[in-house]
Design an enzyme around this catalytic site. Structure first.
Site, short mmCIF file in Angstrom:
data_model
loop_
_atom_site.label_atom_id
_atom_site.label_comp_id
_atom_site.label_asym_id
_atom_site.label_seq_id
_atom_site.Cartn_x
_atom_site.Cartn_y
_atom_site.Cartn_z
N HIS A 100 0.83 -1.21 0.00
CA HIS A 100 0.00 0.00 0.00
C HIS A 100 0.86 1.26 0.00
CE1 HIS A 100 -3.92 -2.00 1.63
NE2 HIS A 100 -3.42 -2.61 0.57
N GLU A 108 0.61 3.99 1.78
CA GLU A 108 0.98 4.42 3.13
C GLU A 108 2.13 3.59 3.67
OE1 GLU A 108 -3.65 4.29 3.06
OE2 GLU A 108 -1.98 3.32 2.04
N CYS A 142 -6.41 1.48 5.20
CA CYS A 142 -7.00 0.23 5.67
C CYS A 142 -6.54 -0.01 7.11
CB CYS A 142 -6.57 -0.93 4.77
SG CYS A 142 -4.83 -1.40 4.96
#
Length: 154
Positions: free
Chosen positions: A79, A81, A107
């Site tokens: 991801h 992030e 998430c």
């Protein structure tokens, strides 16, 4: 929201164009900022040295009919992030107390990393079907802001 939030959110969308995710609508970009300075950036894509989903002929999650917001471990991509936080660690850049800007709501796995990294504020634009992440973020006392870009008249 101020002019800086707008500028950093615009950057997340530029960074999202670097994504190697083959799933439509899932190019994600992230910018971690501290004292109005960009510390790191990240986008979603295959780990360094591994084939991207484009190179593999498509999205594994789509092939397996895995709904968005579930079973994120079944994906070749890291991801945005996560990549931004990993980049900070790799470069020895402190992101403690920073703001994380992202095209999409994190998430729950990213939320846990954000909490442990000491990030104090998250600004995101698009939602994500993971209510548990919001619960974690709120419990940690992290400010969570949904960015709504100004609409311009044609």
């Amino acid at each position: 929201m101020d002019k800086w939030d707008k500028r950093f959110m615009e950057m997340t969308h530029v960074i999202a164009t670097w994504s190697s995710c083959a799933r439509p609508g899932r190019a994600i970009g992230c910018v971690i900022v501290k004292n109005k300075r960009i510390m790191t950036t990240g986008y979603n894509g295959a780990p360094a040295g591994l084939k991207t989903c484009f190179e593999r002929g498509g999205c594994l999650r789509e092939k397996l009919h895995i709904p968005s917001g579930t079973r994120s471990e079944v994906c070749y991509a890291t991801h945005a992030e996560q990549n931004a936080i990993i980049q900070a660690a790799k470069l020895g850049v402190s992101i403690d107390g920073a703001t994380l800007y992202c095209t999409h709501q994190p998430c729950s796995i990213c939320a846990k990393m954000i909490i442990n990294a000491g990030i104090r504020r998250i600004v995101y634009q698009e939602g994500y079907p993971d209510e548990f992440s919001i619960q974690l973020i709120e419990e940690a006392g992290i400010e969570l802001v949904r960015y709504a870009p100004e609409k311009t008249e044609p």
